[in-house]
Design a protein around this motif. Structure first.
Motif, PDB file in Angstrom:
ATOM      1  N   GLY A  73     -55.571 -19.937  52.213  1.00 61.09           N
ATOM      2  CA  GLY A  73     -55.873 -21.106  51.407  1.00 61.09           C
ATOM      3  C   GLY A  73     -55.651 -22.404  52.144  1.00 61.09           C
ATOM      4  O   GLY A  73     -55.600 -23.465  51.537  1.00 61.09           O
ATOM      5  N   GLY A  74     -55.468 -22.301  53.466  1.00 60.32           N
ATOM      6  CA  GLY A  74     -55.165 -23.485  54.252  1.00 60.32           C
ATOM      7  C   GLY A  74     -56.403 -24.181  54.788  1.00 60.32           C
ATOM      8  O   GLY A  74     -57.523 -23.930  54.355  1.00 60.32           O
ATOM      9  N   ARG A  75     -56.169 -25.039  55.749  1.00 63.43           N
ATOM     10  CA  ARG A  75     -57.244 -25.810  56.355  1.00 63.43           C
ATOM     11  C   ARG A  75     -56.998 -25.900  57.847  1.00 63.43           C
ATOM     12  O   ARG A  75     -55.885 -26.201  58.277  1.00 63.43           O
ATOM     13  N   LEU A  76     -58.011 -25.596  58.628  1.00 63.62           N
ATOM     14  CA  LEU A  76     -57.873 -25.636  60.083  1.00 63.62           C
ATOM     15  C   LEU A  76     -57.926 -27.085  60.561  1.00 63.62           C
ATOM     16  O   LEU A  76     -58.871 -27.810  60.273  1.00 63.62           O
ATOM     17  N   ARG A  77     -56.890 -27.497  61.296  1.00 61.58           N
ATOM     18  CA  ARG A  77     -56.811 -28.852  61.849  1.00 61.58           C
ATOM     19  C   ARG A  77     -56.808 -28.734  63.369  1.00 61.58           C
ATOM     20  O   ARG A  77     -55.771 -28.411  63.965  1.00 61.58           O
ATOM     21  N   PRO A  78     -57.952 -28.996  64.023  1.00 58.08           N
ATOM     22  CA  PRO A  78     -58.067 -28.768  65.472  1.00 58.08           C
ATOM     23  C   PRO A  78     -57.030 -29.527  66.291  1.00 58.08           C
ATOM     24  O   PRO A  78     -56.485 -28.986  67.259  1.00 58.08           O
ATOM     25  N   ILE A 180     -47.992 -24.525  60.275  1.00 54.47           N
ATOM     26  CA  ILE A 180     -48.473 -25.046  58.996  1.00 54.47           C
ATOM     27  C   ILE A 180     -49.294 -26.303  59.207  1.00 54.47           C
ATOM     28  O   ILE A 180     -50.315 -26.516  58.542  1.00 54.47           O
ATOM     29  N   ARG A 181     -48.872 -27.153  60.135  1.00 56.63           N
ATOM     30  CA  ARG A 181     -49.668 -28.349  60.429  1.00 56.63           C
ATOM     31  C   ARG A 181     -51.047 -27.989  60.954  1.00 56.63           C
ATOM     32  O   ARG A 181     -52.020 -28.715  60.727  1.00 56.63           O
ATOM     33  N   ALA A 182     -51.141 -26.848  61.645  1.00 56.02           N
ATOM     34  CA  ALA A 182     -52.414 -26.450  62.242  1.00 56.02           C
ATOM     35  C   ALA A 182     -53.331 -25.742  61.252  1.00 56.02           C
ATOM     36  O   ALA A 182     -54.543 -25.981  61.250  1.00 56.02           O
ATOM     37  N   VAL A 183     -52.767 -24.884  60.373  1.00 55.19           N
ATOM     38  CA  VAL A 183     -53.634 -24.068  59.521  1.00 55.19           C
ATOM     39  C   VAL A 183     -53.172 -24.005  58.067  1.00 55.19           C
ATOM     40  O   VAL A 183     -53.755 -23.270  57.271  1.00 55.19           O
ATOM     41  N   GLY A 184     -52.144 -24.754  57.701  1.00 58.75           N
ATOM     42  CA  GLY A 184     -51.611 -24.665  56.349  1.00 58.75           C
ATOM     43  C   GLY A 184     -52.365 -25.510  55.348  1.00 58.75           C
ATOM     44  O   GLY A 184     -53.168 -26.381  55.700  1.00 58.75           O
ATOM     45  N   ALA A 186     -52.385 -28.234  51.997  1.00 56.13           N
ATOM     46  CA  ALA A 186     -51.689 -29.500  51.752  1.00 56.13           C
ATOM     47  C   ALA A 186     -50.334 -29.256  51.097  1.00 56.13           C
ATOM     48  O   ALA A 186     -49.341 -29.919  51.426  1.00 56.13           O
ATOM     49  N   ALA A 187     -50.273 -28.293  50.166  1.00 56.64           N
ATOM     50  CA  ALA A 187     -49.001 -27.990  49.496  1.00 56.64           C
ATOM     51  C   ALA A 187     -47.990 -27.420  50.487  1.00 56.64           C
ATOM     52  O   ALA A 187     -46.805 -27.772  50.452  1.00 56.64           O
ATOM     53  N   GLU A 188     -48.432 -26.528  51.385  1.00 60.08           N
ATOM     54  CA  GLU A 188     -47.531 -25.961  52.382  1.00 60.08           C
ATOM     55  C   GLU A 188     -47.061 -27.031  53.356  1.00 60.08           C
ATOM     56  O   GLU A 188     -45.903 -27.025  53.793  1.00 60.08           O
ATOM     57  N   LEU A 189     -47.952 -27.952  53.679  1.00 58.46           N
ATOM     58  CA  LEU A 189     -47.591 -29.034  54.591  1.00 58.46           C
ATOM     59  C   LEU A 189     -46.499 -29.908  53.987  1.00 58.46           C
ATOM     60  O   LEU A 189     -45.576 -30.341  54.686  1.00 58.46           O
ATOM     61  N   ARG A 190     -46.586 -30.154  52.688  1.00 58.89           N
ATOM     62  CA  ARG A 190     -45.541 -30.943  52.030  1.00 58.89           C
ATOM     63  C   ARG A 190     -44.199 -30.224  52.079  1.00 58.89           C
ATOM     64  O   ARG A 190     -43.151 -30.848  52.235  1.00 58.89           O
ATOM     65  N   LEU A 191     -44.209 -28.896  51.974  1.00 63.95           N
ATOM     66  CA  LEU A 191     -42.964 -28.130  52.014  1.00 63.95           C
ATOM     67  C   LEU A 191     -42.258 -28.257  53.360  1.00 63.95           C
ATOM     68  O   LEU A 191     -41.049 -28.462  53.421  1.00 63.95           O
ATOM     69  N   VAL A 192     -43.013 -28.127  54.445  1.00 67.06           N
ATOM     70  CA  VAL A 192     -42.382 -28.154  55.763  1.00 67.06           C
ATOM     71  C   VAL A 192     -42.033 -29.567  56.206  1.00 67.06           C
ATOM     72  O   VAL A 192     -41.207 -29.749  57.113  1.00 67.06           O
ATOM     73  N   GLU A 193     -42.646 -30.560  55.598  1.00 66.18           N
ATOM     74  CA  GLU A 193     -42.359 -31.937  55.981  1.00 66.18           C
ATOM     75  C   GLU A 193     -41.243 -32.544  55.144  1.00 66.18           C
ATOM     76  O   GLU A 193     -40.810 -33.664  55.394  1.00 66.18           O
TER      77      GLU A 193
END
Length: 203
Positions: A73-78, A180-184, A186-193
């Motif tokens: 359910g993530g998003r790839l961020r090159p 997570i920053r690379a493939v997570g 938005a919700a997962e990104l908030r958790l790790v940040e």
């Protein structure tokens, strides 16, 4: 009135089914991509032969040994993916030199320790990716993965004081954060940040 209500489910059914098939195909492509990456990392060289070999081996694994359904359910961020790859290579070289120094240093006896690190994102995909990335770095070995608790248990080489264990935990959480920053999502990104959850739980 009756005709309109009867047509509703039929009209929406193919669309939902199509989106489901598309999601499954996307998950398979993502899994194949990661299997190819792991294959090349294991060989230690990225070239056309290893890419083709990783494609064939990954395809065979997915066909003959189907993986459990893991939704992506993530998003790839090159950009973040490049940062992860670059930092991984640096840590791989640094750790390799450190282990080599330990191996050739006369009379030096390194001490190991087993620690538990609770990840902030407990999805199967994140557990697998973080465990794989951590275990590929020399000096660290994954011993067990607790899916229910979202915890990795790992053996760390050359630890002499409690501060070294804290460094190993933080290093594992840093790897998770880069993934997570690379493939997570938005919700997962908030958790790790989130600053309050920077540290892993001690066993």
């Amino acid at each position: 009135m009756t005709g309109a209500s009867g047509a509703g489910p039929d009209a929406s059914g193919p669309g939902v089914s199509g989106r489901g098939r598309l999601g499954r195909w996307r998950d398979q492509v993502v899994a194949l991509g990661w299997l190819m990456l792991v294959w090349n990392l294991l060989w230690g060289d990225v070239n056309w032969a290893n890419l083709v070999g990783g494609l064939l081996v990954g395809g065979a694994v997915l066909v003959f040994y189907p993986l459990p359904a893991v939704s992506f359910g993530g998003r790839l961020r090159p950009g973040a993916l490049l940062v992860f790859a670059g930092r991984f290579v640096v840590e791989l070289v640094t750790a390799s030199l450190h282990v080599a120094r330990i191996a050739v240093q006369p009379g030096y006896r390194p001490r190991g320790a087993i620690i538990g690190v609770r990840l902030r994102v407990s999805s199967d995909l994140n557990l697998a990716l973080t465990a794989e990335a951590v275990s590929l770095v020399p000096g660290t070995l994954i011993l067990e993965v607790d899916r229910d608790a979202g915890t990795l248990y790992l053996h760390v080489l050359d630890t002499h004081r409690p501060a070294d264990l804290d460094v190993a935990r933080e290093r594992t959480l840093t790897v998770e954060r880069r993934i997570i920053r690379a493939v997570g999502s938005a919700a997962e990104l908030r958790l790790v940040e989130t600053g309050s959850s920077e540290k892993g739980n001690r066993p």
